[in-house]
Design a protein around this motif. Structure first.
Motif, PDB file in Angstrom:
ATOM      1  N   SER A  51       0.826  -1.105  -0.031  1.00  0.00           N
ATOM      2  CA  SER A  51       0.162  -0.068   0.109  1.00  0.00           C
ATOM      3  C   SER A  51       1.028   1.108   0.022  1.00  0.00           C
ATOM      4  O   SER A  51       2.015   1.207   0.330  1.00  0.00           O
ATOM      5  CB  SER A  51      -0.993  -0.047   1.217  1.00  0.00           C
ATOM      6  OG  SER A  51      -0.353   0.077   2.519  1.00  0.00           O
ATOM      7  N   GLY A  52       0.155   2.465  -0.057  1.00  0.00           N
ATOM      8  CA  GLY A  52       0.972   3.640  -0.043  1.00  0.00           C
ATOM      9  C   GLY A  52       2.033   3.949  -0.801  1.00  0.00           C
ATOM     10  O   GLY A  52       2.047   3.437  -2.075  1.00  0.00           O
ATOM     11  N   LEU A  53       3.091   4.405  -0.471  1.00  0.00           N
ATOM     12  CA  LEU A  53       4.108   4.789  -1.271  1.00  0.00           C
ATOM     13  C   LEU A  53       4.900   3.555  -1.837  1.00  0.00           C
ATOM     14  O   LEU A  53       5.072   3.508  -3.175  1.00  0.00           O
ATOM     15  CB  LEU A  53       5.318   5.762  -0.325  1.00  0.00           C
ATOM     16  CG  LEU A  53       6.530   6.153  -0.839  1.00  0.00           C
ATOM     17  CD1 LEU A  53       6.306   6.883  -2.227  1.00  0.00           C
ATOM     18  CD2 LEU A  53       7.671   6.755   0.037  1.00  0.00           C
ATOM     19  N   GLY A  54       4.996   2.446  -0.867  1.00  0.00           N
ATOM     20  CA  GLY A  54       5.589   1.391  -1.427  1.00  0.00           C
ATOM     21  C   GLY A  54       4.893   0.715  -2.730  1.00  0.00           C
ATOM     22  O   GLY A  54       5.587   0.267  -3.527  1.00  0.00           O
ATOM     23  N   ARG A  55       3.645   0.686  -2.658  1.00  0.00           N
ATOM     24  CA  ARG A  55       2.922   0.344  -3.612  1.00  0.00           C
ATOM     25  C   ARG A  55       3.215   1.051  -4.993  1.00  0.00           C
ATOM     26  O   ARG A  55       3.098   0.633  -6.217  1.00  0.00           O
ATOM     27  CB  ARG A  55       1.424   0.167  -3.221  1.00  0.00           C
ATOM     28  CG  ARG A  55       0.545  -0.201  -4.496  1.00  0.00           C
ATOM     29  CD  ARG A  55       0.505  -1.846  -4.752  1.00  0.00           C
ATOM     30  NE  ARG A  55      -0.558  -2.206  -5.592  1.00  0.00           N
ATOM     31  CZ  ARG A  55      -1.575  -2.656  -5.180  1.00  0.00           C
ATOM     32  NH1 ARG A  55      -2.070  -2.829  -4.001  1.00  0.00           N
ATOM     33  NH2 ARG A  55      -2.646  -3.076  -6.175  1.00  0.00           N
ATOM     34  N   ASN A  56       3.078   2.315  -4.833  1.00  0.00           N
ATOM     35  CA  ASN A  56       3.312   3.183  -5.929  1.00  0.00           C
ATOM     36  C   ASN A  56       4.851   3.111  -6.340  1.00  0.00           C
ATOM     37  O   ASN A  56       4.734   3.054  -7.728  1.00  0.00           O
ATOM     38  CB  ASN A  56       3.059   4.704  -5.543  1.00  0.00           C
ATOM     39  CG  ASN A  56       1.563   4.954  -5.466  1.00  0.00           C
ATOM     40  OD1 ASN A  56       1.208   5.656  -6.401  1.00  0.00           O
ATOM     41  ND2 ASN A  56       1.048   5.055  -4.174  1.00  0.00           N
ATOM     42  N   ALA A  57       5.646   2.963  -5.667  1.00  0.00           N
ATOM     43  CA  ALA A  57       7.118   2.797  -6.020  1.00  0.00           C
ATOM     44  C   ALA A  57       7.239   1.364  -6.768  1.00  0.00           C
ATOM     45  O   ALA A  57       7.823   1.211  -7.909  1.00  0.00           O
ATOM     46  CB  ALA A  57       7.966   2.531  -4.759  1.00  0.00           C
ATOM     47  N   THR A  58       6.667   0.240  -6.529  1.00  0.00           N
ATOM     48  CA  THR A  58       6.470  -0.914  -7.053  1.00  0.00           C
ATOM     49  C   THR A  58       6.041  -1.029  -8.502  1.00  0.00           C
ATOM     50  O   THR A  58       6.428  -1.431  -9.405  1.00  0.00           O
ATOM     51  CB  THR A  58       5.793  -2.216  -6.153  1.00  0.00           C
ATOM     52  OG1 THR A  58       6.494  -2.327  -5.048  1.00  0.00           O
ATOM     53  CG2 THR A  58       5.761  -3.322  -7.155  1.00  0.00           C
ATOM     54  N   GLU A  59       4.978  -0.472  -8.521  1.00  0.00           N
ATOM     55  CA  GLU A  59       4.223  -0.326  -9.749  1.00  0.00           C
ATOM     56  C   GLU A  59       4.974   0.617 -10.871  1.00  0.00           C
ATOM     57  O   GLU A  59       4.930   0.363 -11.883  1.00  0.00           O
ATOM     58  CB  GLU A  59       2.721   0.454  -9.633  1.00  0.00           C
ATOM     59  CG  GLU A  59       1.929  -0.647  -8.626  1.00  0.00           C
ATOM     60  CD  GLU A  59       0.482   0.083  -8.568  1.00  0.00           C
ATOM     61  OE1 GLU A  59       0.245   1.385  -9.185  1.00  0.00           O
ATOM     62  OE2 GLU A  59      -0.401  -0.635  -8.368  1.00  0.00           O
ATOM     63  N   TRP A  60       5.492   1.684 -10.135  1.00  0.00           N
ATOM     64  CA  TRP A  60       6.468   2.594 -10.984  1.00  0.00           C
ATOM     65  C   TRP A  60       7.610   1.756 -11.537  1.00  0.00           C
ATOM     66  O   TRP A  60       8.097   1.724 -12.692  1.00  0.00           O
ATOM     67  CB  TRP A  60       6.829   3.796 -10.503  1.00  0.00           C
ATOM     68  CG  TRP A  60       7.681   4.802 -11.091  1.00  0.00           C
ATOM     69  CD1 TRP A  60       7.069   5.734 -11.915  1.00  0.00           C
ATOM     70  CD2 TRP A  60       9.046   4.862 -11.269  1.00  0.00           C
ATOM     71  NE1 TRP A  60       8.059   6.724 -12.326  1.00  0.00           N
ATOM     72  CE2 TRP A  60       9.346   6.006 -12.050  1.00  0.00           C
ATOM     73  CE3 TRP A  60       9.940   4.110 -10.811  1.00  0.00           C
ATOM     74  CZ2 TRP A  60      10.614   6.500 -12.434  1.00  0.00           C
ATOM     75  CZ3 TRP A  60      11.271   4.442 -11.255  1.00  0.00           C
ATOM     76  CH2 TRP A  60      11.647   5.473 -12.091  1.00  0.00           C
ATOM     77  N   LEU A  61       8.318   1.198 -10.886  1.00  0.00           N
ATOM     78  CA  LEU A  61       9.356   0.259 -10.971  1.00  0.00           C
ATOM     79  C   LEU A  61       9.221  -0.838 -12.263  1.00  0.00           C
ATOM     80  O   LEU A  61       9.951  -1.085 -13.382  1.00  0.00           O
ATOM     81  CB  LEU A  61      10.247  -0.350  -9.958  1.00  0.00           C
ATOM     82  CG  LEU A  61      11.008   0.372  -8.878  1.00  0.00           C
ATOM     83  CD1 LEU A  61      11.379  -0.111  -7.736  1.00  0.00           C
ATOM     84  CD2 LEU A  61      12.166   1.057  -9.815  1.00  0.00           C
ATOM     85  N   LEU A  62       7.930  -1.676 -12.190  1.00  0.00           N
ATOM     86  CA  LEU A  62       7.459  -2.537 -13.039  1.00  0.00           C
ATOM     87  C   LEU A  62       7.266  -1.908 -14.405  1.00  0.00           C
ATOM     88  O   LEU A  62       7.643  -2.686 -15.295  1.00  0.00           O
ATOM     89  CB  LEU A  62       6.416  -3.232 -12.321  1.00  0.00           C
ATOM     90  CG  LEU A  62       6.584  -4.370 -11.087  1.00  0.00           C
ATOM     91  CD1 LEU A  62       5.129  -4.622 -10.639  1.00  0.00           C
ATOM     92  CD2 LEU A  62       7.563  -5.341 -11.399  1.00  0.00           C
ATOM     93  N   ALA A  63       6.623  -0.610 -14.424  1.00  0.00           N
ATOM     94  CA  ALA A  63       6.223  -0.098 -15.525  1.00  0.00           C
ATOM     95  C   ALA A  63       7.487   0.419 -16.331  1.00  0.00           C
ATOM     96  O   ALA A  63       7.591   0.341 -17.755  1.00  0.00           O
ATOM     97  CB  ALA A  63       5.401   1.009 -15.298  1.00  0.00           C
TER      98      ALA A  63
END
Length: 338
Positions: free
Chosen positions: A10-22
């Motif tokens: 969730s939160g920042l970690g979730r956004n970071a994960t999705e960004w890196l995968l993209a």
């Protein structure tokens, strides 16, 4: 790159994960939410179900083996809880993970801290990274400050790993489980009324989560960066809190609510009473003295060091961040309905 992201559910970690995968990077995502872990795995992350509070050093070493960077987003960010719980999750876990990164020879370690270490129930503007409150406002601020001290100690112990500390202010964005859910809960409980000191006129720095991800990326790839340095991160657009809430909740999401000014001393006293009651009920109070103070006092951060050393500039404006947050909340109706 192969990057470990803690707190990825969730939160920042979730956004970071999705960004890196993209961006095509390999991500090892950690968390304690199995359902969200399956969602991340379907998106291409390698999800590791792990409770870092109780992970051994051997388990941490196994987690970090062969990775290029650690983005440590996991934290206990609640405004309420026992001191021991904050110290375990925010301080001891950070030190254990930082030590494992050094032993494993991980080149970069990015630690997410907080400007809460500056807060002292006083109006402050253009706060530099060297400023410290004389007394911490709550256990959260104290635990994060001590965690930074451990990071600097590990930097001296493991000079081949570069540790960087980021202090993002007023995070908002998709997958938020901390700030916006609590605001919406208060609006529901008060039948469309949000009571704020000064009517929400406090001048604050806010930060869209994907801008923090940009700062994390810069801290990872920047070749020349002081070891163990800390940086304030925000949208570089200080504005009154009520303006942001009206733009997001009213204009973007169509939520019918009204901000009602309440005298700060009265709200502070009410929060103190709620905290006392919570000692017996063991339930988080709707208001805390810190949460009331944080929306009463002006607080803006200096961006000089982040701009000159980290080369950070926000990618998304506040208006763009608000629009993207609203779109995400519309897709996830649960965040609107509780």
């Amino acid at each position: 790159m192969k990057i470990v992201v803690t707190g990825a559910a969730s939160g920042l970690g979730r956004n970071a994960t999705e960004w890196l995968l993209a961006k095509g990077h390999q991500v090892i995502a950690t968390g304690r939410d199995l359902y969200q872990g399956k969602v991340l795995a379907q998106s291409g992350a390698e999800f590791r179900f792990i409770d870092l509070d109780f992970a051994t050093q051997a388990e941490c070493l196994s987690l970090l083996e062969g990775c290029d960077a650690v983005w440590h987003c996991a934290a206990k960010s609640s405004p309420w809880g026992s001191e021991s719980a904050f110290m375990l999750t925010n301080t001891q876990v950070t030190d254990r993970l930082a030590a494992a990164a050094g032993l494993a020879g991980v080149p970069r370690f990015v630690h997410i801290s907080t400007p809460a270490i500056y807060f002292d129930f006083t109006h402050r503007s253009d706060i530099d990274e060297s400023f410290r409150a004389r007394r911490f406002a709550n256990h959260y601020a104290k635990s994060k400050f001590l965690a930074e001290g451990y990071i600097r100690q590990r930097q001296q112990q493991f000079p081949r790993t570069r540790f960087t500390i980021l202090r993002p202010r007023g995070l908002f964005g998709p997958h938020d489980r901390v700030i916006l859910p609590r605001v919406l809960q208060q609006i529901r409980q008060q039948k469309g009324v949000l009571r704020l000191p000064r009517g929400g006129d406090a001048l604050l720095d806010l930060t869209f989560t994907l801008n923090v991800v940009e700062a994390m990326w810069l801290a990872t790839v920047q070749e020349i960066l002081p070891a163990g340095a800390a940086y304030n991160i925000s949208n570089h657009q200080p504005q009154p809190l009520n303006l942001m809430l009206n733009q997001l909740l009213g204009e973007q999401l169509g939520i019918d609510f009204m901000i009602k000014p309440v005298a700060y001393p009265a709200l502070y006293s009410l929060a103190a009473g709620m905290e006392t009651l919570a000692l017996f009920t063991r339930k988080e109070p709707m208001l805390t003295r810190y949460s009331v103070g944080a929306v009463n006092y002006d607080m803006t951060l200096s961006q000089t060091r982040a701009v000159t050393e980290l080369k950070y500039q926000p990618v998304y404006s506040l208006a763009e961040g608000i629009a993207l947050t609203a779109n995400a909340m519309r897709k996830n109706r649960g965040s609107l309905n509780g």
